[in-house]
Scaffold this active site. Structure first.
Site, short mmCIF file in Angstrom:
data_model
loop_
_atom_site.label_atom_id
_atom_site.label_comp_id
_atom_site.label_asym_id
_atom_site.label_seq_id
_atom_site.Cartn_x
_atom_site.Cartn_y
_atom_site.Cartn_z
CG HIS A 105 -1.84 1.11 1.37
ND1 HIS A 105 -2.35 1.49 2.59
CD2 HIS A 105 -2.33 1.97 0.47
CE1 HIS A 105 -3.13 2.55 2.41
NE2 HIS A 105 -3.15 2.87 1.14
CD GLU A 121 -2.57 2.56 -3.80
OE1 GLU A 121 -3.06 1.56 -3.27
OE2 GLU A 121 -3.05 3.72 -3.64
CG HIS A 122 -0.25 6.12 -0.51
ND1 HIS A 122 -0.85 7.19 0.11
CD2 HIS A 122 -1.17 5.13 -0.51
CE1 HIS A 122 -2.08 6.85 0.47
NE2 HIS A 122 -2.30 5.60 0.11
CD GLU A 179 -5.55 5.13 2.73
OE1 GLU A 179 -4.51 5.72 2.35
OE2 GLU A 179 -6.02 4.14 2.15
ZN LIG Z 1 -4.15 4.62 0.54
#
Ligand SMILES: [Zn+2]
Length: 811
Positions: free
Chosen positions: A51, A54-55, A132
């Site tokens: 994750h 991905e960022h 998040e």
């Molecule tokens: Zn995210």
């Protein structure tokens, strides 16, 4: 419509697989890169690493940094961009105007092949992901997903922490960066990726694009080892999860051990069958018995060899008996599926294909890569279906029943604390009476309706489209409230389901804060559909009122504060005063109606039928326009523990000059607002600014949601941004201005690919109360004029509408 000749597949020398989809006349193009690795591939020592990467890749790459990055560039181009990390795959995708597709692909490929992964960006993204995580902890859907995965604990990665947070990433930034590099090297290479391109370009042009940019990926390293799957796994009977009041649902999940990629096509058919709302369908029966309101098909886990498929039923009550009956009816329905004839299956599949072709390009690519895509050849679906169906057995199924107070003891899974308990097995042989369920039989003849003597004036407009479209919307100064809209939508569900089977579409839906009644179909179908719709609307039963109220309540429920505010905005702009559903009446104050396409004979028939439609049609209105709700502040209680703010700045005058200025200003503000408040000042995880239309009002919408700041502080951030951006407007180069103008010109010229949307947009532009921007106005909109309107936007706060929510507010 696309056929096999409009798509192509190839593999580049470096091993990159490429799928190309030529869509003639599409105004927009889209690209998607899928990596065959996701959260389940990350090392156990680094939860959240997939994750985080991905960022991170969005934060600059070898050839594109700062304003040139994909994220900033797409926002400035008025496109859309996003990414998602799933269990076994990760995808990055964007959509822009078709002529900019190559520029976007260059950026997308570079950021995946050569990300910078700087320590500064890393420190920043760790805090973003931590925020998040704080948000997701309370997110109902995320919690339900984690609880669904919990039943598949036989796969160890299913209960692991995947989102990541400050604690899981730790403080050793160099070590974290090293782990990211390692993960990137291992999985982000050509042999482990698929590139999808879609646009109006020919397949040859798209292939050249793929060659030009796709060759930048590192050639295949040794292929990533496939998952070692356990043999047949013993699924638990099920679990119960406590959730918020009014959000009861049942999820039935199947473990598909024999999964292959083609099964995704069969899921498209399963979805069409399960979501069918025509008479005698499963959904219509569940709704009529007040058991369930909506069904969703989910695919929470998918690898090359296995998958999980979940059917979710939103239940009308937290009573367990409702879940039990729903399950029994569903299993009864499931047992009917193997007997369906090929003709019927192909009929349902054709409906699904039609719905697919109406999706925007980016949605189509997402469905192809990760969702439920149509087969290349229509008949192929039968083969995939016969492969999928035997895997959907009760033995391979587990349950998640979610209802308020369904469990109290907490279970820790995927980093969340969930009140869950084991569901006690109940004998399957419960004597549950099952209603008669059926499937649509293609080829039934239509009976034309008898026409009443009376008729109404019906406007005809010329819009290019394959089928005529009948449109109704509230007359100027009148309105359809959300409660009335949902009541009508509910009353029309079963008629809408039947019309879909006949190649048409009936839609009662809200678009940009206005409720539209819309029918499209062949000339012979339209009068039949309208007559059936009128019959349903003029005979509303108590059950329909109850269902309408439930649909309205469901729509009010939002588990993210900013979404709750967004759905409140049109109601505020319409001056909708009542908080509850008016259970007594449909809107009576009048409608405007028009027919787009079709001949005069059709127009005459519809004009007669519309005389029976509830409410007056195309009558001169005695009503005055709804006064603008300017300067208002509305407060909602917060859903989570943070503050959210929506600031809507409508046009300060209803002229084309102001509209042109507003749209250009929004194009300047949008990327800068995101950069400054999200990336530099880290105000919160929702940071957006864009041109927005709602309830017949055009404006610029600012949205912020933050765990760190209160409403006053958020408002101050916006004011400060607007003050500072004056300087940017003064400094912007001529070339940059021309580029903004071109972007706007393209947006204004773009016509929707879908004929229903196109007809609605044409009509909207033709209506007397909407200014439209001409080429002359666009040219006149120079720096001086923009600065003038920018100042007016800043200096007329009394025009604004402000919606906010924060912890502690009471409604
Ligand atoms: Zn995210």
């Amino acid at each position: 419509m696309c056929d096999a000749a409009d798509e192509a597949q190839l593999t580049l020398a470096n091993g990159l697989r490429v799928h190309l989809h030529h869509q003639p006349h599409a105004p927009r193009g889209a690209a998607l890169v899928q990596i065959d690795a996701g959260s389940h591939h990350e090392p156990e020592a680094w939860p959240g690493l997939a994750h985080l990467l991905e960022h991170m890749v969005f934060n600059g790459s070898a050839a594109f940094t700062h304003h040139a990055r994909l994220m900033a560039w797409v926002q400035a181009e008025g496109g859309r961009v996003n990414a998602t990390t799933q269990a076994a795959s990760t995808a990055f995708f964007f959509e822009v105007s078709a002529d900019k597709l190559a520029d976007g692909v260059a950026r997308l490929v570079d950021m995946l092949a050569a990300p910078l992964l700087t320590e500064e960006a890393l420190r920043h993204e760790v805090t973003v992901i931590d925020a998040e995580y704080q948000l997701l902890k309370n997110h109902a859907e995320t919690r339900c997903d984690a609880a669904t995965d919990y039943a598949f604990g036989a796969l160890p990665a299913m209960r692991r922490f995947h989102v990541g947070n400050q604690a899981s990433f730790g403080d050793d930034i160099p070590a974290l960066r090293q782990a990211l590099w390692h993960y990137h090297q291992r999985f982000y290479h050509a042999g482990n990726m698929v590139l999808w391109l879609q646009g109006p370009q020919s397949c040859a042009e798209l292939a050249a694009l793929a060659q030009q940019f796709g060759s930048a990926f590192a050639a295949s390293a040794p292929p990533a080892a496939p998952f070692a799957l356990p043999g047949p796994i013993n699924l638990p009977y099920g679990f119960a999860l406590a959730c918020a009041e009014g959000a009861a649902c049942l999820r039935l999940s199947f473990w598909l051990r024999e999964w292959n990629a083609r099964d995704a096509e069969a899921l498209m058919l399963l979805q069409q069958l399960a979501l069918d709302e025509s008479q005698n369908s499963l959904l219509a029966a569940l709704r009529a018995a007040e058991l369930c309101e909506e069904i969703r098909l989910l695919n929470p886990y998918r690898t090359a060899q296995a998958a999980i498929v979940t059917l979710e039923f939103s239940l009308t009550s937290p009573d367990y008996a409702v879940a039990r009956t729903t399950e029994a009816w569903f299993l009864h329905w499931l047992a009917m599926l193997p007997a369906l004839s090929s003709a019927r299956l192909l009929h349902y599949a054709s409906l699904a294909r039609r719905a697919f072709w109406r999706l925007p390009p980016l949605e189509q690519l997402r469905q192809r890569a990760m969702g439920f895509p149509p087969p290349a050849k229509a008949d192929d679906i039968l083969l995939s279906w016969s492969h999928l169906l035997p895997q959907l057995t009760e033995r391979q199924m587990t349950r998640l029943w979610s209802a308020e107070q369904a469990a109290t003891q907490e279970v820790e899974t995927q980093g969340f604390r969930l009140p869950m308990r084991v569901l006690e097995e109940t004998p399957a042989s419960l004597p549950v009476p099952v209603p008669t369920l059926g499937f649509f039989t293609p080829g039934r003849a239509l009976t034309p309706p008898t026409l009443p003597d009376a008729s109404v004036p019906l406007t005809a407009i010329e819009v290019p489209g394959d089928q005529p479209v009948l449109l109704l919307r509230p007359a100027f100064g009148a309105m359809v409230s959300d409660a009335q809209g949902y009541l009508m939508q509910t009353a029309l569900r079963s008629v809408a389901g039947d019309i879909l089977h006949r190649g048409g579409q009936l839609l009662m839906a809200e678009h940009q804060g206005v409720w539209y009644f819309q029918i499209r179909g062949e000339a012979a179908l339209l009068p039949v559909a309208l007559a059936a719709a009128i019959e349903s609307l003029t005979a509303l039963s108590g059950a329909v009122y109850a269902q309408g109220e439930r649909a309205w309540r469901r729509a009010q429920r939002a588990d993210v504060s900013i979404r709750a505010l967004l759905s409140l905005l049109p109601r505020v702009l319409r001056n909708e005063t009542h908080d509850g559903p008016p259970l007594d009446a449909l809107p009576q104050r009048g409608w405007e109606a028009c027919l787009a396409g079709g001949d005069d004979a059709l127009r005459q028939q519809l004009a007669h039928l519309l005389s029976r439609f509830p409410g007056q049609i195309n009558q001169p209105q005695a009503t005055t326009a709804i006064p603008p709700p300017a300067g208002q502040q509305h407060l909602l209680p917060a859903v989570e523990g943070d503050a959210a703010l929506l600031l809507f700045c409508p046009l300060v005058e209803n002229t084309a000059a102001c509209l042109a200025a507003w749209r250009l200003l929004a194009l300047v503000y949008e990327p800068l607002f995101f950069q400054r408040l999200r990336e530099q000042q880290q105000v919160g995880y929702v940071v957006s600014c864009r041109f927005h239309q709602s309830a017949d009002r055009a404006g610029i919408l600012f949205a912020l949601q933050s765990p760190r700041y209160g409403i006053e502080a958020l408002l101050a951030f916006i004011e400060r941004f607007l003050a500072e951006v004056t300087h940017d407007l003064e400094r912007l180069s001529e070339a940059a201005w021309e580029q903004k103008r071109t972007t706007l010109r393209n947006a204004l010229r773009a016509t929707a690919a879908d004929s229903l949307t196109r007809a609605r947009e044409y009509w909207q532009r033709m209506r007397h109360d909407t200014p439209s921007i001409s080429e002359v106005q666009l040219a006149q909109c120079d720096r001086a004029q923009l600065l003038h309107y920018h100042q007016r936007l800043r200096e007329q706060p009394e025009c604004r509408v402000q919606l906010a929510s924060a912890p502690g507010f009471l409604p």
